[in-house]
Design a protein around this motif. Structure first.
Motif, short mmCIF file in Angstrom:
data_model
loop_
_atom_site.label_atom_id
_atom_site.label_comp_id
_atom_site.label_asym_id
_atom_site.label_seq_id
_atom_site.Cartn_x
_atom_site.Cartn_y
_atom_site.Cartn_z
N PHE A 196 38.43 17.00 12.76
CA PHE A 196 37.57 17.16 11.57
C PHE A 196 36.17 16.56 11.76
CE2 PHE A 196 41.85 17.44 9.60
CZ PHE A 196 41.74 18.75 9.16
N GLU A 207 33.36 19.99 11.34
CA GLU A 207 34.16 21.06 10.76
C GLU A 207 33.53 22.44 10.89
OE1 GLU A 207 36.68 20.29 7.19
OE2 GLU A 207 35.39 18.52 7.06
N ARG A 227 36.28 21.99 18.23
CA ARG A 227 37.06 21.10 17.35
C ARG A 227 38.31 20.58 18.07
NH1 ARG A 227 37.73 23.58 11.50
NH2 ARG A 227 38.36 21.44 11.05
N GLY A 231 42.60 18.61 4.37
CA GLY A 231 42.71 18.59 5.84
C GLY A 231 44.11 18.94 6.30
N GLU A 243 44.69 22.58 6.17
CA GLU A 243 44.08 23.34 7.27
C GLU A 243 44.89 23.20 8.56
OE1 GLU A 243 40.10 24.14 9.92
OE2 GLU A 243 39.99 22.59 8.39
#
Lengths: 299, 680
Positions: free
Chosen positions: B19, B22, B29, B103, B106
């Motif tokens: 994160f 983002e 990432r 988060g 996701e």
């Protein structure tokens, strides 16, 4: 020409060199008290009955022409009037009733045996004829041997040696290895244990040996019955007196025949329920080895 | 707090890295996540006297630190969702909690699969691989860094991500070295780790230390042709040293549920690899066998089996070379590198991305859905085959859809680094960067269906004495009260007995299915049919109602490609001949064949020669693979009653080795039912 076959065993690895198929023919001139294949003794088909497998479906009651199957608190099979037609076994899906033995032609047997030919070729194996006593089906045997030889198979025959010499003489050229039973070396004891004396058996063995036939001597041994020192040493001496013995195989007693007798509805003549113990086997091996240079093995 | 700070303060460095930026690409990432973990996560504990580091249960990615989001090689990450969500309560601020849950959502989104559960047959997008140990050793990580540097300008984002991960790995190793020095570790180990894996090993031991380290870096998967790779670094190490090192490595493999390793019977070192595995369940090792395999290697294999460890399994070298060539479209040069991942899924080590096992079909479940109420066998069979084909097409469509998702969202950067030709082509591993891409797809219940078709042929011909409707009714009632019928069905011909009737059905059906599956192969994505059911044949049967062969509702399916448990009554030669009728050439994925041997039969030379002849005959006739379990029925029954006394009892089950005690009772019963081949 047919014979009664009671089993065809694939991947048989104790009945001669390599991977083999052993064909068991029904009928034997001997009645060994320790026989582990009592279903092999009579030539005709027989019926194994295992009441513990019965699911009570009732088919056998309905189909038996002589009403041999009796229901009730204890399920019974009265063999008095049984003609061994096998109709009940065909309908017994639970496997409580099994027909032992089926008539097969030499071609049928050979077809089954040849299914594993590739395994014989890769292992030096082949066909082993056993029983019962395969010599009991002599004409059938001759036909099968001829065809099996023509198919290039290595052939062993397991025999008790109790057949006319002329018969052995006729098949000699087809047999690569005789697995020759030596059940007792003393004639009287032989008669006591098997029902016949052993003169003919030993005479045939010598003639086979003189004719160049290769043999493995196979000795069934039952603790306390035929494992005396005199016999063990006589086996060694016998091997020493022959030119073409490759090996002596000891066949320690196992009690599987006792249960089979019960399934055949006959009395077992040797109620010994234990396997031969390792200590006895070791003793037998060393005793025979002390008397001969011929390799001695446990089968 | 920012999202990455929240995850960081909750002890989740991997997630915190993910994160950090983002709005960056997913490749960046994931690189951030890996880097953050490598820089922050605690190191595995040094085990006193160990010849390797890491060693033992806790490795690089799963250090015992309560981290709920970790790198995981099949899916690029794994999440312990429940434990992670519980961490919400550690946050005082409601706003932080909302950010945190956002988060988590996701992260969970990344683990979705496009493969419907119906096709989860032994796997659902699970990926095994063997990284390019040989090349990494040869070039060292420094060499890889140089190659990335050289290509960087072509795609700064892609190569930047790879560089970031590789540099983090090197930093991580240096941290390890400082830690090892501080705890006074074996000097030979610290000296080796000073040098490798950044540079080419100078000795066998350094090569092994590097392989062990890299195996942990890859996430504890399969080690491929490790004996051959290490063999090139041999000088004059005594056999005892080789065995000790292999034993230490296999211990790590076992403790981490590691997967396949493939030995070469022509290399003397393979005997040390075999001997070193004594007592260790894993890897699921195999050995390449051919006519020229030396007799001392055969003896090492038999000795291992006689010690009750069913490893290694046997693989027919020549048949795999032929099958691998046709199935994977592999160049002759790369063919020498074929190996197996996971249980026994065929792949080219260091050069292939084989999703194994990706998905599959449960053939008996399809038959159950087709039903049997038709006017003739022909009509039934036509419909059944159409259903099978429809499911195969749908299953393969779903795995390709899944591959697109994986490429977009879960790039696998460790394998992008260490598998050819990702760096050269500038394409990520999951996006098809490697030289060979494909899927191993599974078929379950073929043996059950063959036996069922034998029954149905007789049913439609009237030979069962029942109408189709009457039979279907009884089957729908789970054959309740129909013991005689079930017993009657049991006596009909069964696959696995060299029976022409059953085997010809197996021949036709397997060819139809495998060839239809391979017809979906594309140049950029091959399809490799297989039958690898490991422990799943139990649960797969639970979803299937009673079937025509007389199998009752929910009972396990048949194990892998052999006969249904308890139905091969004609000895091993007959069993092998039946299995040879399957279209083996088109299913090198692998067709797993389990055979249960009696230990007594492995003791003397004469019997060993017979088993050897049996296996070589099978291979000469086109068989691919045999894996034994060496435990007699009495032992297995005793272990079922008294598990505590049989902790070390290992069996081979549908492709992998497992402690008998870890199986469910149902599965234990099925293993016991497998025919034990005593012979004679």
């Amino acid at each position: 020409m047919t014979a009664t076959v009671f089993d065809i065993e694939k991947f048989a690895v104790h009945d001669g060199p390599g991977i083999r198929t052993t064909v068991f023919l029904k009928g034997c001139p001997l009645r060994c008290i320790w026989c582990h294949n009592p279903e092999s003794q009579r030539r005709e088909k027989e019926i194994f009955f295992s009441p513990e497998k019965c699911i009570g479906c009732g088919w056998c009651f309905r189909i038996c022409p002589n009403h041999c199957h009796i229901a009730g608190e204890t399920r019974r099979f009265d063999r008095t009037n049984c003609i061994r037609c096998g109709k009940c076994t065909e309908k017994c899906y639970a496997g409580a009733l099994e027909l032992v033995g089926r008539e097969m032609t030499a071609d049928e047997v050979l077809d089954e045996v040849l299914k594993d030919k590739v395994f014989y070729e890769n292992s030096g194996g082949g066909l082993t004829l056993s029983g019962g006593e395969p010599m009991m089906h002599f004409e059938f045997l001759c036909e099968l041997l001829q065809k099996a030889k023509a198919a290039g198979l290595h052939i062993c025959i397991e025999t008790c040696g109790y057949a006319p010499w002329e018969h052995y003489e006729r098949i000699l050229s087809c047999i690569d290895l005789f697995l020759y039973d030596i059940k007792a070396t003393d004639p009287e004891k032989h008669r006591h244990f098997t029902g016949v004396t052993n003169e003919l058996i030993l005479e045939n063995l010598r003639k086979i040996d003189d004719s160049g036939g290769n043999t493995i001597l196979r000795c069934p041994l039952v603790p306390g019955v035929n494992d005396d020192d005199a016999h063990l040493l006589a086996v060694a001496a016998l091997a020493n007196s022959l030119k073409n013995v490759q090996e002596i195989d000891l066949e320690p007693y196992h009690p599987l025949g006792v249960g089979k007798c019960a399934r055949l509805g006959i009395a077992s003549r040797l109620e010994v329920n234990e396997f031969a113990d390792e200590k006895s086997i070791e003793k037998w091996l060393s005793r025979i080895r002390s008397g001969t240079e011929v390799p001695v093995k446990k089968s | 707090m920012k999202k990455n700070e929240i995850f960081s303060c909750l002890g989740e460095p991997f997630a915190a890295g993910f994160f950090e930026e983002e709005n960056a690409s997913y490749i960046s990432r994931h690189a951030d996540a890996l880097r953050e973990h490598l820089d922050r996560a605690p190191l595995p504990e040094y085990e006193e006297g160990s010849r390797f580091y890491p060693s033992g249960r806790w490795g690089i990615w799963n250090a015992d630190s309560g981290e709920c989001v970790q790198f995981f090689y099949p899916f690029s990450l794994r999440i312990d969702g429940e434990a992670l969500r519980r961490k919400k309560d550690l946050l005082q601020n409601k706003f932080d909690q909302r950010i945190f849950l956002d988060g988590v959502e996701e992260l969970e989104f990344l683990l979705q699969s496009s493969i419907p559960p119906f096709y989860a047959v032994g796997g659902r997008g699970w990926t095994h691989a063997v990284i390019h140990y040989e090349r990494i050793l040869k070039e060292g990580l420094n060499g890889y860094l140089q190659r990335i540097e050289n290509a960087r300008m072509r795609n700064p984002e892609f190569y930047g991500a790879l560089k970031q991960v590789l540099e983090a790995l090197i930093r991580y190793k240096r941290r390890c070295l400082e830690y090892l020095t501080a705890c006074g570790a074996d000097e030979r180990l610290t000296a080796a780790l000073e040098w490798v894996p950044e540079r080419t090993p100078r000795s066998f031991y350094e090569a092994f230390v590097a392989c062990n380290f890299l195996w942990y870096v890859d996430g504890c998967d399969s080690s491929g042709r490790i004996d051959r790779i290490l063999n090139s670094y041999r000088t004059n190490e005594p056999e005892s040293e080789l065995c000790e090192l292999f034993a230490a490595f296999w211990r790590n493999v076992d403790l981490n549920d590691g997967w396949h390793a493939l030995f070469d019977s022509h290399l003397p070192i393979c005997k040390s690899a075999i001997l070193g595995q004594r007592g260790y369940r894993r890897p699921n090792s195999g050995i390449l066998i051919d006519e020229d395999t030396p007799s001392d290697v055969w003896d090492a294999v038999f000795d291992a089996w006689a010690s009750s460890n069913p490893s290694p399994a046997l693989y027919a070298r020549r048949n795999y070379e032929n099958g691998a060539g046709t199935g994977l479209g592999v160049s002759d040069e790369d063919l020498r590198d074929y190996a197996f991942g996971g249980c026994t899924e065929l792949m080219v080590q260091g050069k292939s991305h084989v999703v194994s096992t990706d998905a599959g079909i449960n053939l008996l479940r399809i038959l159950s859905a087709t039903g049997i109420r038709f006017s003739s066998y022909e009509e039934f069979y036509e419909r059944f085959v159409a259903d099978v084909k429809r499911h195969i097409a749908r299953m393969i469509h779903s795995i390709r859809k899944n591959a697109v998702f994986r490429a977009d969202y879960i790039p696998q950067l460790i394998r992008t680094l260490f598998m050819d030709d990702c760096i050269e082509r500038g394409i990520e591993f999951n996006a098809g960067g490697v030289r060979y891409n494909g899927s191993v797809v599974n078929v379950a219940g073929l043996n059950n269906v063959v036996n069922s078709l034998v029954v149905l042929k007789r049913l439609y011909s009237g030979a069962l004495g029942l109408s189709v409707e009457e039979f279907a009714d009884r089957m729908d009632r789970n054959f309740s009260g129909c013991e005689a019928l079930v017993a009657q069905l049991r006596q009909l011909p069964k696959f696995g007995n060299d029976n022409e009737e059953a085997d010809s059905i197996a021949e036709e059906l397997s060819a139809l299915i495998f060839q239809y599956m391979t017809s979906f192969s594309r140049k950029d994505h091959f399809i490799l049919p297989s039958i690898i059911l490991f422990a799943t044949y139990g649960p797969l049967g639970a979803a299937v109602p009673a079937s025509p062969e007389g199998r009752l509702d929910g009972m396990p399916l048949g194990d892998s490609c052999g006969p249904v448990q308890g139905t091969d009554l004609n000895g091993p030669t007959a069993m092998l001949k039946s299995v040879l009728k399957l279209d083996q050439k088109n299913a090198p994925g692998t067709l797993v064949l389990n055979i249960r041997l009696n230990k007594k039969m492995l003791k003397d030379h004469e019997n060993r020669e017979k088993w050897k002849a049996l296996f070589l005959s099978y291979f000469r006739m086109g068989g691919l693979h045999i894996q034994p379990t060496v435990a007699d029925t009495e032992t297995l029954k005793a272990a079922m009653k008294d598990p505590a006394s049989y902790e070390g009892l290992i069996i081979r089950i549908g492709g992998y080795s497992e402690y008998f005690n870890r199986l469910s009772d149902d599965l234990k019963r099925e293993v016991i039912k497998r025919e034990e081949h005593i012979a004679g």
